[in-house]
Design a protein around this motif. Structure first.
Motif, PDB file in Angstrom:
ATOM      1  N   TRP A 320       0.956  -1.077   0.199  1.00 54.91           N
ATOM      2  CA  TRP A 320      -0.035   0.174  -0.078  1.00 54.91           C
ATOM      3  C   TRP A 320       0.928   1.276   0.138  1.00 54.91           C
ATOM      4  N   ASP A 321       0.293   2.222  -0.687  1.00 55.15           N
ATOM      5  CA  ASP A 321       1.052   3.513  -0.733  1.00 55.15           C
ATOM      6  C   ASP A 321       0.626   4.259   0.621  1.00 55.15           C
ATOM      7  N   PRO A 322       1.771   4.792   1.326  1.00 58.59           N
ATOM      8  CA  PRO A 322       1.343   5.481   2.702  1.00 58.59           C
ATOM      9  C   PRO A 322       0.510   6.616   2.458  1.00 58.59           C
ATOM     10  N   GLU A 323       0.397   7.141   1.341  1.00 60.37           N
ATOM     11  CA  GLU A 323      -0.484   8.145   1.029  1.00 60.37           C
ATOM     12  C   GLU A 323      -1.767   7.828   0.530  1.00 60.37           C
ATOM     13  N   ASP A 324      -2.179   6.574   0.379  1.00 57.50           N
ATOM     14  CA  ASP A 324      -3.455   6.173  -0.253  1.00 57.50           C
ATOM     15  C   ASP A 324      -3.867   4.838   0.717  1.00 57.50           C
ATOM     16  N   LEU A 325      -3.763   4.806   2.020  1.00 66.30           N
ATOM     17  CA  LEU A 325      -4.030   3.637   2.970  1.00 66.30           C
ATOM     18  C   LEU A 325      -5.724   3.397   2.817  1.00 66.30           C
ATOM     19  N   PRO A 326      -5.820   1.898   2.855  1.00 68.19           N
ATOM     20  CA  PRO A 326      -7.344   1.627   3.057  1.00 68.19           C
ATOM     21  C   PRO A 326      -8.038   2.129   4.429  1.00 68.19           C
ATOM     22  N   ASP A 327      -9.214   2.447   4.202  1.00 68.65           N
ATOM     23  CA  ASP A 327     -10.132   3.097   5.363  1.00 68.65           C
ATOM     24  C   ASP A 327     -10.196   1.787   6.148  1.00 68.65           C
ATOM     25  N   ALA A 328     -10.414   0.630   6.161  1.00 68.14           N
ATOM     26  CA  ALA A 328     -10.196  -0.311   7.052  1.00 68.14           C
ATOM     27  C   ALA A 328      -9.080  -0.867   7.418  1.00 68.14           C
ATOM     28  N   LEU A 329      -8.256   0.189   8.527  1.00 66.83           N
ATOM     29  CA  LEU A 329      -6.903  -0.071   8.748  1.00 66.83           C
ATOM     30  C   LEU A 329      -6.996   0.073  10.155  1.00 66.83           C
ATOM     31  N   VAL A 330      -6.216  -0.970  11.160  1.00 63.42           N
ATOM     32  CA  VAL A 330      -6.133  -0.720  12.352  1.00 63.42           C
ATOM     33  C   VAL A 330      -5.664   0.340  12.723  1.00 63.42           C
TER      34      VAL A 330
END
Length: 353
Positions: A320-330
């Motif tokens: 994952w791009d750190p600037e485009d992370l998933p919403d469902a992230l811890v």
């Protein structure tokens, strides 16, 4: 792998420091710790270890599950499994499975974070077929009982089918096990919530200290993207959320633990010497549960391609791009990624104030 003999031995040592008069009953287990296969295996000859959870509510009652066959109230518990990281973890797993309350609503009773409140020794008759050899003794169980608090806002028990015929709560003096009943009355494992004396301090920790769980996380980058795993929907923690490859330290260094977890979870070979600390999150999930120190290490090099070696825990790996992370992230994983991006080494989250 199941808890090691050294782990069981450490628990026994701490327990016998409080209850030296029980050494005779526990001597066979101390001897068996050095035998092949370990006493946690179900096929061990001299006996094996089981674990129970003594779950205490604010009214000084102990949560029990009614046995399906007999209707007798029993503390939730059972055999140690290969996936259990420790005996307290095995007891907690059984409590969650049998009473249907999430693990986040349980916390170790103060003074009993690293020592069982009771160890019960009893014999189980062997099955009649195949017939035991002449003179073969009954199978001996050593039940390690760990004390937990039940949070005041915990939901009502909801046992799954096959996990007993409902639950009940018994006062300390109504607990059927004489040994446990005596220890409950003498040690005040409710932590003084009723205004009485504080519990006996654990011999493994200074008085007033609170043990912290240490978690380790692997930061891998490829083409500017960071590796995250999608937690299985049925995972005990963070189901259906993206998270780092991670684990909890056992009796090992943080970097050795992370190297082990990398291989067990994803088939990646990482040299502990190639790991460098990039962020620390001091996390409190909720009041009353053990705080956690979450360490994030970047690997300068590694061997292998991420594999799904534990599909019951992780359903996918993705960069994952750190600037485009998933919403469902811890959430604390997101905090760590943001911290590394800004050059900040340390984050606190969940603490009051």
């Amino acid at each position: 792998m199941p808890p090691s003999p050294s782990h069981i031995g450490d628990l026994l040592t701490a327990y016998l420091a409080r209850h030296p008069g029980e050494r005779g009953a526990l001597e066979p287990l101390l001897t068996a710790l050095g035998t092949d296969g370990g006493p946690a295996g179900r096929t061990a000859l001299l006996g094996h270890v089981t674990c129970s959870a003594v779950v205490i509510d604010r009214d000084r009652r102990v949560l029990h599950v009614r046995h399906r066959a007999t209707g007798l109230p029993l503390a939730p518990g059972g055999h140690v499994e290969d996936s259990d990281e420790s005996l307290p973890a095995a007891a907690l797993r059984r409590a969650v499975e049998e009473v249907g309350i999430p693990a986040s609503f349980f916390s170790p009773a103060p003074g009993f974070e690293a020592v069982p409140i009771d160890v019960d020794v009893h014999d189980i008759a062997r099955a009649p077929a195949p017939a035991p050899a002449k003179g073969e003794p009954a199978l001996r169980h050593y039940d390690f009982r760990f004390a937990f608090h039940l949070a005041d806002d915990a939901p009502e028990p909801a046992p799954q089918a096959g996990e007993g015929e409902g639950t009940c709560r018994l006062p300390f003096d109504g607990v059927t096990s004489p040994g446990l009943r005596a220890k409950l009355g003498a040690s005040d494992p409710d932590g003084g919530r009723s205004g009485e004396a504080r519990p006996v301090p654990s011999p493994l920790f200074p008085s007033g200290s609170v043990p912290q769980i240490v978690g380790v996380h692997l930061w891998l980058e490829r083409d500017g993207k960071v590796l995250l795993g999608l937690r299985h929907p049925d995972s005990a923690y963070a189901g259906s959320l993206w998270h780092f490859l991670a684990g909890h330290c056992e009796a090992e260094s943080a970097t050795a633990c992370l190297a082990r977890e990398a291989y067990e979870e994803a088939g990646l070979v990482v040299d502990p010497a190639d790991l460098g600390l990039v962020h620390v999150v001091h996390l409190l999930h909720r009041p009353g549960v053990p705080p956690r120190v979450q360490l994030f290490f970047r690997a300068d090099r590694w061997k292998g391609v991420p594999e799904l070696r534990e599909p019951d825990k992780c359903a996918a790996w993705r960069w994952w791009d750190p600037e485009d992370l998933p919403d469902a992230l811890v959430p604390y994983a997101r905090a760590a990624i943001e911290g590394v991006g800004t050059g900040r080494l340390y984050t606190e989250t969940g603490w009051p104030g």
